[in-house]
Design a protein around this motif. Structure first.
Motif, PDB file in Angstrom:
ATOM      1  N   VAL A 258     -19.700  19.179 -31.324  1.00  0.00           N
ATOM      2  CA  VAL A 258     -19.446  18.082 -31.308  1.00  0.00           C
ATOM      3  C   VAL A 258     -20.728  17.103 -30.962  1.00  0.00           C
ATOM      4  O   VAL A 258     -21.175  16.185 -31.076  1.00  0.00           O
ATOM      5  N   ILE A 259     -20.911  17.923 -29.308  1.00  0.00           N
ATOM      6  CA  ILE A 259     -21.948  16.918 -28.658  1.00  0.00           C
ATOM      7  C   ILE A 259     -23.589  16.933 -29.211  1.00  0.00           C
ATOM      8  O   ILE A 259     -24.444  16.470 -29.327  1.00  0.00           O
TER       9      ILE A 259
ATOM     10  N   THR B 250     -24.207  16.085 -32.494  1.00  0.00           N
ATOM     11  CA  THR B 250     -24.283  14.696 -32.545  1.00  0.00           C
ATOM     12  C   THR B 250     -25.646  13.539 -31.962  1.00  0.00           C
ATOM     13  O   THR B 250     -26.221  13.236 -32.450  1.00  0.00           O
ATOM     14  N   ALA B 251     -25.685  14.780 -30.996  1.00  0.00           N
ATOM     15  CA  ALA B 251     -27.741  14.588 -30.748  1.00  0.00           C
ATOM     16  C   ALA B 251     -28.373  14.973 -31.623  1.00  0.00           C
ATOM     17  O   ALA B 251     -29.563  14.584 -31.404  1.00  0.00           O
TER      18      ALA B 251
ATOM     19  N   PHE C 191     -28.801  13.056 -34.893  1.00  0.00           N
ATOM     20  CA  PHE C 191     -29.707  11.499 -33.979  1.00  0.00           C
ATOM     21  C   PHE C 191     -31.076  11.839 -33.867  1.00  0.00           C
ATOM     22  O   PHE C 191     -32.272  11.345 -34.457  1.00  0.00           O
TER      23      PHE C 191
ATOM     24  N   LEU D 192     -20.390  25.245 -21.420  1.00  0.00           N
ATOM     25  CA  LEU D 192     -21.302  23.771 -22.506  1.00  0.00           C
ATOM     26  C   LEU D 192     -22.793  24.065 -22.455  1.00  0.00           C
ATOM     27  O   LEU D 192     -23.272  23.593 -22.917  1.00  0.00           O
ATOM     28  N   TYR D 193     -23.403  24.403 -20.992  1.00  0.00           N
ATOM     29  CA  TYR D 193     -24.554  24.662 -20.993  1.00  0.00           C
ATOM     30  C   TYR D 193     -25.397  24.614 -21.904  1.00  0.00           C
ATOM     31  O   TYR D 193     -26.566  24.640 -21.805  1.00  0.00           O
TER      32      TYR D 193
ATOM     33  N   ILE E 274     -25.042  24.208 -25.596  1.00  0.00           N
ATOM     34  CA  ILE E 274     -25.837  22.649 -26.101  1.00  0.00           C
ATOM     35  C   ILE E 274     -26.825  23.224 -26.418  1.00  0.00           C
ATOM     36  O   ILE E 274     -27.073  22.827 -28.466  1.00  0.00           O
ATOM     37  N   PRO E 275     -27.847  24.027 -25.996  1.00  0.00           N
ATOM     38  CA  PRO E 275     -29.245  24.447 -26.633  1.00  0.00           C
ATOM     39  C   PRO E 275     -29.268  24.435 -28.050  1.00  0.00           C
ATOM     40  O   PRO E 275     -30.274  24.533 -29.167  1.00  0.00           O
TER      41      PRO E 275
ATOM     42  N   GLN F 206     -26.153   6.035 -29.724  1.00  0.00           N
ATOM     43  CA  GLN F 206     -27.136   7.757 -30.071  1.00  0.00           C
ATOM     44  C   GLN F 206     -27.549   8.252 -29.022  1.00  0.00           C
ATOM     45  O   GLN F 206     -27.941   8.917 -28.650  1.00  0.00           O
TER      46      GLN F 206
ATOM     47  N   PHE G 217     -26.138   8.014 -25.954  1.00  0.00           N
ATOM     48  CA  PHE G 217     -25.458   9.020 -25.420  1.00  0.00           C
ATOM     49  C   PHE G 217     -26.788  10.341 -25.772  1.00  0.00           C
ATOM     50  O   PHE G 217     -25.954  11.208 -24.709  1.00  0.00           O
ATOM     51  N   THR G 218     -27.320  10.793 -26.535  1.00  0.00           N
ATOM     52  CA  THR G 218     -28.277  11.913 -26.045  1.00  0.00           C
ATOM     53  C   THR G 218     -28.796  11.600 -25.292  1.00  0.00           C
ATOM     54  O   THR G 218     -29.178  12.881 -24.226  1.00  0.00           O
TER      55      THR G 218
ATOM     56  N   CYS H 100     -26.533  13.517 -22.238  1.00  0.00           N
ATOM     57  CA  CYS H 100     -26.842  14.808 -22.459  1.00  0.00           C
ATOM     58  C   CYS H 100     -27.540  15.401 -22.636  1.00  0.00           C
ATOM     59  O   CYS H 100     -27.348  16.849 -22.164  1.00  0.00           O
TER      60      CYS H 100
ATOM     61  N   PHE I 116     -27.558  15.522 -18.320  1.00  0.00           N
ATOM     62  CA  PHE I 116     -26.564  17.040 -18.500  1.00  0.00           C
ATOM     63  C   PHE I 116     -27.302  18.435 -17.531  1.00  0.00           C
ATOM     64  O   PHE I 116     -26.925  18.481 -17.077  1.00  0.00           O
ATOM     65  N   LEU I 117     -28.352  18.342 -18.833  1.00  0.00           N
ATOM     66  CA  LEU I 117     -29.544  19.654 -18.852  1.00  0.00           C
ATOM     67  C   LEU I 117     -30.392  19.700 -17.667  1.00  0.00           C
ATOM     68  O   LEU I 117     -30.636  20.639 -17.323  1.00  0.00           O
TER      69      LEU I 117
END
Lengths: 268, 649
Positions: free
Chosen positions: A72-73, A76-77, A80, A147-148, A151-152, B10, B13-14, B17, B20-21
């Motif tokens: 999901v995360i 979405t990114a 986008f 998650l860390y 995500i990549p 968006q 949000f990105t 995200c 966070f990383l």
């Protein structure tokens, strides 16, 4: 004939390395796991053992949750970033894929820095609510860590998949009267399903076998790889360690196998 | 377009995200460089933590670095040939099985593999205690990445084509691997190498299982410092690790654009205006002339017969065209001559009277121009032309002179340093021709030389090519499906259909005296009607009745449809050309049709006329005349020009 011989010569070195250090060791895990008086029964016994069973369930559930959240995360990114051009986009992409080859231990350390006793989250919570928030060493910490590194992976795969989509299809949906959101749900998302399934499966497989992160965080829950490690080093319980490795390998392989064939059925 | 709330949402949000990383990475760097992590930045910056790490853990850093290099070397040495063999094997079932199993290490958790290796090989003490033990684990883990990366690159380029091109220029199997496959796989090797390097440096699971006190690697050391809860040391150590891999990761992200440059060519606009056709420089025959003979050649792939047995002699110095629809076996015939295929047992290929059936392609001295030209993408124009000379060991000075001469001949010398990706279609064709001729071949083989040029350019290049080939005087075999091309270039045309030869003859003979219904239909844009030949008359669709006696008025020599050789009574196929039909008043016994369309073409007007269900014919009107669509007309045929073929023909 000479051509075939040449091909064989080219294949042999890699194959011998592969057989010696992968096929043979992994195959030998099975007889090693039966190296107890119990024999095959060790598998049924282990699964009725609450320690192993709860560990297996916890590992699978955690990995599932992480894969879903990462999809999901990260998804979405990724959508986008692939569909929009703006200054700094490349930099953002770079940031999002940076942890791609961080080893598990480093990821664990990152979680400590985020949510440990001196963590950013903790400090921020203290400034706002007046109390420190420390969750690095709980299930939440593991979740954040997995998650860390997930995500990549999702971002790279989904971006590649989106770049291959034809925008013309979405535009066709728009000309037919669909809102941007509708055309995304009806046209874009179905086309991304194979990529999402495959990257989700890879996240799952990586999470379920992740050893370094859990090892660094030394959490109160014992994920399966940690159990294998402690059985082997602390208790010198080779047979159980081998047996659990076999179970872990089978679960992972099964998930990847399903992921490989499921989207294929949907598409065709 | 104005960016709406959706966009900003968006983006936000990105950003969260990526924060966070990124946040912990930044914090790592800050912590590693501050004097006191608990007091924060205000305590000032220092390098002492980094120094301390280097002093305490320096050995793990270097060990990891060397180990990564060693892993890289092994992965390239075994992975590159492996990937190549896999790609060569193509869709063979064993190959896909091997490829599938190769990625298994990625789906089995490292801890399980580590345990397996430990339990299997741990007994060999010397091995267990040396760094080779770790190397084995790292190779298993990294090899799939190298193989997949190289295979991916080799799969997007037409590798067999490049290899065949190199083979016709005289390179043997090993030379082809070294000079063609390895350079083409370059970007794949690079991207694989970067992956292998970062993965090996950061590999923890296997390394932790397999380590001994003497083989501790960087991640193992990291785990140590994390466990010791010294956050500054841990941060400093992590920072060093990041400094090692982040440059490599950044480089890795550049690879796709690099690969795109390799595979995507810049297509320069290719119009006559930009490149007016030039008459190529006349030249003495490039080599001794050689005739080509095929004896009882047939070809079977597996169970499919792709070429029925035939024999064919092509006299020296002639331009022979193999003409036919796609899949008729003409390219296979060309490949038999080149030596890229060998005929079924019993077949023989002779060049200049010498049996070369068993001579491999690189020893046959044939110059071949491939359909897509197969120019080597990693070499410049001059290097492409020089390649055949280089693999034959021609001295550099002589090579350079020949290359210059060849490029001058095709008027490409001014572009000799260009990459082949920067050339237009016509320019590529000339380079391909120069490359094929540079080795002074006995025969020149051209596979659809004009097929990849656009229609406007094709006519100009066709005439240019014909003049050029005539001036060379070399024995030439050209494959095409375009009858205009065949007519204008060939001295001798071989018409092929369904893996058989239909007719061999001069362009005139083929045009005027087709031997079979297929040749009649394929050559010269003829109309075809299905009719019935009765005892005294030929009945055609549209109510036409033509007396058999009038069919006999043909000039002698055009044998096949004179009365004596009329096909047996019954169903016949009738062919005639558009200009052999005239519009005429409607009378009984004359063909009746309805005009569908009329096209003004300048010197003539072309009519399309509907005769009957599924039967349209084309005919010509003199310039200036036209008939509106929808009008019923009579079609007057010239009986003596009709070509009749019975059902078997």
């Amino acid at each position: 004939m000479r051509k075939k011989l040449l091909l064989v010569c080219f294949l042999v070195p890699a194959l011998s390395v592969f057989v010696a250090f992968f096929v043979l060791p992994v195959a030998l895990l099975v007889p090693r796991s039966l190296d107890t008086p119990a024999g095959w029964a060790i598998y049924t016994q282990a699964l009725s053992n609450p320690r192993y069973w709860s560990s297996l369930v916890a590992t699978v559930l955690l990995s599932l949750a992480v894969s879903f959240a990462a999809l999901v995360i990260g998804g979405t990114a990724a959508i986008f970033l692939e569909r929009n051009a703006f200054p700094g986009r490349d930099f953002l992409v770079g940031m999002l894929v940076l942890p791609l080859s961080f080893p598990g231990v480093v990821v664990g350390f990152m979680v400590i820095l985020l949510a440990g006793r001196q963590g950013i989250v903790g400090l921020a919570a203290k400034a706002i609510f007046g109390s420190r928030l420390v969750f690095a060493y709980s299930v939440a910490g593991l979740f954040v860590g997995y998650l860390y590194f997930s995500i990549p992976r999702v971002v790279t795969t989904v971006m590649a998949a989106v770049s291959k989509l034809e925008t013309a299809r979405e535009e066709a949906a728009r000309t037919l009267g669909a809102s941007p959101f509708r055309s995304f749900v009806d046209v874009t998302l179905p086309a991304l399903v194979p990529a999402l399934v495959s990257t989700g499966a890879i996240c799952f497989a990586t999470s379920i076998g992740a050893f370094g992160t859990a090892f660094t965080l030394a959490t109160e829950i014992n994920v399966l790889p940690i159990v294998i490690y402690t059985e082997f080093t602390l208790f010198a319980n080779f047979a159980t360690a081998a047996m659990l490795s076999v179970v872990l390998g089978c679960v992972t392989w099964l998930i990847l196998f399903l992921a490989k064939f499921l989207p294929g059925f949907q598409v065709s | 377009m104005k960016k709406g709330a959706f966009f900003w949402g968006q983006l936000g949000f990105t950003l969260v995200c990526s924060c966070f990383l990124l946040a912990p990475v930044v914090q790592t760097a800050l912590t590693a460089l501050t004097v006191d992590a608990f007091r924060g930045l205000s305590s000032g910056f220092t390098l002492k933590w980094l120094h301390k790490v280097l002093a305490t853990y320096g050995d793990t850093i270097f060990r990891s670095f060397y180990l990564a290099l060693a892993t890289l070397v092994v992965c390239v040495l075994v992975g590159l040939p492996f990937a190549y063999a896999l790609v060569k094997a193509g869709k063979a079932r064993w190959a896909s099985f091997i490829e599938e199993s190769l990625v298994l290490p990625l789906s089995v958790p490292g801890i399980a593999i580590g345990l397996g290796i430990l339990l299997t090989w741990g007994g060999l003490t010397w091995f267990r205690h040396s760094w080779l033990f770790l190397l084995a684990g790292h190779c298993i883990f990294c090899l799939p990445f190298m193989v997949r990366s190289v295979a991916a690159v080799l799969r997007v380029v037409p590798l067999p084509l490049y290899e065949e091109a190199a083979a016709t220029l005289g390179a043997d199997a090993f030379g082809r691997f070294r000079r063609i496959v390895v350079p083409i796989a370059g970007p794949g090797i690079l991207s694989g190498a970067l992956q292998v390097f970062t993965l090996s440096i950061g590999e923890f699971n296997l390394s932790w299982m397999l380590q001994t006190p003497f083989t501790r690697t960087l991640p193992v050391g990291l785990a140590d410092t994390y466990a010791s809860m010294r956050i500054e040391i841990g941060s400093a150590y992590t920072l060093i690790f990041l400094l090692l891999i982040v440059p490599v990761l950044t480089l890795m992200r550049k690879i796709p654009s690099l690969m795109a440059r390799m595979t995507h060519r810049v297509e320069a606009p290719d119009t006559l205006a930009a490149h007016p056709p030039v008459v190529m420089k006349y030249r003495e025959p490039a080599s001794d002339l050689v005739s080509i003979t095929l004896e009882n050649c047939s070809k079977t792939f597996g169970r499919t017969r792709v070429l029925h047995s035939f024999s064919l002699h092509m006299p020296k110095g002639r331009k022979v065209v193999l003409l036919g629809p796609s899949g008729c076996g003409k390219t296979t015939t060309l490949r038999l001559i080149a030596g890229l295929e060998s005929p079924d047992p019993g077949g023989k290929v002779l060049l200049g009277g010498k049996d070369v059936t068993r001579v491999p392609v690189e020893k046959r001295r044939v110059g071949m121009m491939f359909q897509q030209y197969a120019l080597f993408p990693h070499m410049s124009v001059a290097e492409n032309v020089a390649y055949g000379l280089r693999v034959r060991g021609t001295p550099p000075g002589e090579t350079a002179k020949t290359v210059d001469d060849m490029l001058e001949m095709v008027r490409m010398r001014h572009l000799s340093e260009r990459g082949v990706g920067e050339l237009s279609g016509g320019q590529r064709q000339r380079v391909a021709l120069a490359r094929a001729l540079a080795v002074k071949p006995g025969v020149l083989l051209l596979d659809e030389p004009l097929a990849s040029l656009d229609a406007i350019l094709r006519v100009g290049v066709r005439e240019e090519l014909d003049r050029f080939l005539t001036s060379l005087g070399i024995t030439t075999v050209l494959v095409t499906h375009d009858q205009d091309e065949a007519m204008s270039v060939g001295d001798l045309i071989v018409v092929m259909k369904d893996d058989r030869i239909e007719q061999i003859g001069s362009p005139r003979k083929i045009y005027h005296e087709p031997a079979t219904a297929f040749v009649a239909g394929f050559v010269g844009g003829s109309n075809r009607l299905e009719g019935i030949l009765e005892e005294d008359a030929l009945r055609l669709p549209g109510g036409a009745v033509i007396p058999v006696a009038s069919l006999s008025g043909r000039k002698p020599g055009a044998g096949i449809s004179s009365v004596s050789s009329l096909p047996p009574r019954g169903k016949v196929s009738v062919f005639f050309r558009p200009k052999q039909a005239q519009a005429a008043p409607l009378v009984p016994g004359r063909m009746r049709g309805t005009v569908v369309s009329a096209h003004f073409l300048g010197e003539k007007t072309r009519l399309v006329v509907w005769i009957a269900e599924e039967t349209l014919i084309k005919m010509e009107l003199p310039p200036g005349e036209t008939i509106p669509p929808g009008r019923e007309i009579g079609v007057k045929l010239m009986p003596e020009s009709l070509l009749l073929f019975g059902e078997s023909g």
